[in-house]
Design a protein around this motif. Sequence first.
Motif, PDB file in Angstrom:
ATOM      1  N   GLN A 116       0.892  -1.292  -0.250  1.00 26.27           N
ATOM      2  CA  GLN A 116      -0.166  -0.406   0.066  1.00 26.27           C
ATOM      3  C   GLN A 116       0.730   1.317   0.699  1.00 26.27           C
ATOM      4  O   GLN A 116       0.351   1.860  -0.509  1.00 26.27           O
ATOM      5  CB  GLN A 116      -1.175  -0.412   0.936  1.00 26.27           C
ATOM      6  CG  GLN A 116      -2.112  -0.839   1.163  1.00 26.27           C
ATOM      7  CD  GLN A 116      -3.254  -0.817   2.225  1.00 26.27           C
ATOM      8  OE1 GLN A 116      -2.956  -0.260   3.077  1.00 26.27           O
ATOM      9  NE2 GLN A 116      -3.631  -2.224   2.444  1.00 26.27           N
ATOM     10  N   VAL A 120       1.160   3.776  -2.664  1.00 25.66           N
ATOM     11  CA  VAL A 120       0.571   5.999  -2.232  1.00 25.66           C
ATOM     12  C   VAL A 120       1.882   6.416  -2.969  1.00 25.66           C
ATOM     13  O   VAL A 120       1.578   7.379  -3.917  1.00 25.66           O
ATOM     14  CB  VAL A 120       0.615   6.013  -0.912  1.00 25.66           C
ATOM     15  CG1 VAL A 120       0.963   6.906  -0.648  1.00 25.66           C
ATOM     16  CG2 VAL A 120      -0.953   5.317  -0.615  1.00 25.66           C
ATOM     17  N   TYR A 124       0.956   9.133  -5.739  1.00 27.03           N
ATOM     18  CA  TYR A 124       1.193  10.415  -5.068  1.00 27.03           C
ATOM     19  C   TYR A 124       2.261  11.396  -5.509  1.00 27.03           C
ATOM     20  O   TYR A 124       2.173  12.932  -5.367  1.00 27.03           O
ATOM     21  CB  TYR A 124       0.219  10.923  -3.842  1.00 27.03           C
ATOM     22  CG  TYR A 124      -0.801  10.629  -4.146  1.00 27.03           C
ATOM     23  CD1 TYR A 124      -2.160  10.820  -5.039  1.00 27.03           C
ATOM     24  CD2 TYR A 124      -1.626   9.037  -3.525  1.00 27.03           C
ATOM     25  CE1 TYR A 124      -3.591  10.934  -4.955  1.00 27.03           C
ATOM     26  CE2 TYR A 124      -2.941   8.404  -3.611  1.00 27.03           C
ATOM     27  CZ  TYR A 124      -3.619   9.770  -4.127  1.00 27.03           C
ATOM     28  OH  TYR A 124      -4.803   8.998  -4.172  1.00 27.03           O
ATOM     29  N   LEU A 148      -4.032   0.867  -3.230  1.00 23.55           N
ATOM     30  CA  LEU A 148      -5.187   2.460  -3.676  1.00 23.55           C
ATOM     31  C   LEU A 148      -5.785   2.989  -2.585  1.00 23.55           C
ATOM     32  O   LEU A 148      -5.335   3.206  -1.451  1.00 23.55           O
ATOM     33  CB  LEU A 148      -5.011   2.976  -4.889  1.00 23.55           C
ATOM     34  CG  LEU A 148      -3.589   3.276  -5.440  1.00 23.55           C
ATOM     35  CD1 LEU A 148      -4.037   3.829  -7.077  1.00 23.55           C
ATOM     36  CD2 LEU A 148      -2.732   4.275  -4.774  1.00 23.55           C
ATOM     37  N   SER A 149      -6.967   1.659  -2.815  1.00 23.69           N
ATOM     38  CA  SER A 149      -8.026   2.102  -2.286  1.00 23.69           C
ATOM     39  C   SER A 149      -7.841   2.104  -0.284  1.00 23.69           C
ATOM     40  O   SER A 149      -8.790   2.343   0.818  1.00 23.69           O
ATOM     41  CB  SER A 149      -8.852   1.299  -2.482  1.00 23.69           C
ATOM     42  OG  SER A 149     -10.681   1.525  -1.954  1.00 23.69           O
ATOM     43  N   LEU A 152      -6.039   4.818   1.296  1.00 28.78           N
ATOM     44  CA  LEU A 152      -6.861   5.980   1.232  1.00 28.78           C
ATOM     45  C   LEU A 152      -7.712   5.759   2.785  1.00 28.78           C
ATOM     46  O   LEU A 152      -7.724   6.432   3.652  1.00 28.78           O
ATOM     47  CB  LEU A 152      -6.943   6.525   0.122  1.00 28.78           C
ATOM     48  CG  LEU A 152      -6.126   6.546  -1.567  1.00 28.78           C
ATOM     49  CD1 LEU A 152      -6.896   7.058  -2.511  1.00 28.78           C
ATOM     50  CD2 LEU A 152      -5.485   7.736  -0.531  1.00 28.78           C
ATOM     51  N   SER A 153      -8.167   4.578   2.738  1.00 30.17           N
ATOM     52  CA  SER A 153      -9.366   4.344   3.441  1.00 30.17           C
ATOM     53  C   SER A 153      -8.368   4.366   5.029  1.00 30.17           C
ATOM     54  O   SER A 153      -9.301   5.314   5.769  1.00 30.17           O
ATOM     55  CB  SER A 153     -10.310   2.884   3.460  1.00 30.17           C
ATOM     56  OG  SER A 153     -10.474   2.956   2.062  1.00 30.17           O
ATOM     57  N   ARG A 156      -7.172   8.203   5.565  1.00 30.90           N
ATOM     58  CA  ARG A 156      -8.591   8.544   6.198  1.00 30.90           C
ATOM     59  C   ARG A 156      -9.222   8.599   7.292  1.00 30.90           C
ATOM     60  O   ARG A 156     -10.246   9.044   8.450  1.00 30.90           O
ATOM     61  CB  ARG A 156     -10.004   8.498   4.798  1.00 30.90           C
ATOM     62  CG  ARG A 156      -9.664   8.986   4.127  1.00 30.90           C
ATOM     63  CD  ARG A 156     -10.831   9.445   2.992  1.00 30.90           C
ATOM     64  NE  ARG A 156     -10.099   9.925   1.632  1.00 30.90           N
ATOM     65  CZ  ARG A 156     -10.453   8.831   0.741  1.00 30.90           C
ATOM     66  NH1 ARG A 156     -10.545   7.362   0.461  1.00 30.90           N
ATOM     67  NH2 ARG A 156      -9.898   8.912  -0.684  1.00 30.90           N
TER      68      ARG A 156
END
Length: 171
Positions: A116, A120, A124, A148-149, A152-153, A156
Motif C-alpha cells: 500500500q 501511494v 501521489y 490505493l483504495s 486511502l481508507s 482517512r
Amino acid sequence: MRQSFDEFVAERLDRLLRYATAMTCDRHLAQDIVQEVLLRVQDKWARIDAMDASYLYVKKMVTNEYLSWRRRKAAKDISASRATLEAMAPPTGDFAGEFVERDAMRARIAGLPRQQRAAVVLRYYEDCTTAQIAEVMGCTEGTARSHLSRALSTLRAHQATADARSPEVLR
C-alpha cells in the motif's frame, strides 16, 4: 537514445534516491536499496538500455528490492520507523499547521503495509497512473487500485481519529 550506464546514473540517481526514500521512509535504507539495484543493473546494462523505458524498469527493480527487503527483514517496532522518520525530517517549529500535518501524514504513510505504501508513493509522489503502478509493482490494475483504495481508507480513518482527539483542528 542509447546512453552509457554512467550517464544513466548521473541523470537518474537523485530521482531514484528520492523515490526510494519516499517509499522506505529511511534515507539510509533507500541508499542501500538503490546501490544494490544499480550493482545488478550495471551487469545487465546493455539489455536494460535496449528497452524503451529503461528508467521505469530500474524503478520497478527498486520497488521489488524494497518489497523483498521488507519480506526478508523481521518485523521491527513501529516506533523505530517513526523515529527514523522524525530524524529524516525533524519538526522545525509549529509556525504553520501545514508542516505539522505533513509530518503527521508521513508518519501515517510509514505505518501502511509495504505494498500500500509503494502504491501511494507511486501515485501521489511519482504521479504514476494505475496502469504504471500495476506495471511497476508486477500486479493487475485492479490489485493496484485495491492497494490505493485500502491505503486511502486507512489514511482517512487515521485522520478522522486524529481530528476527533484534537480539541481544535488546524485549517
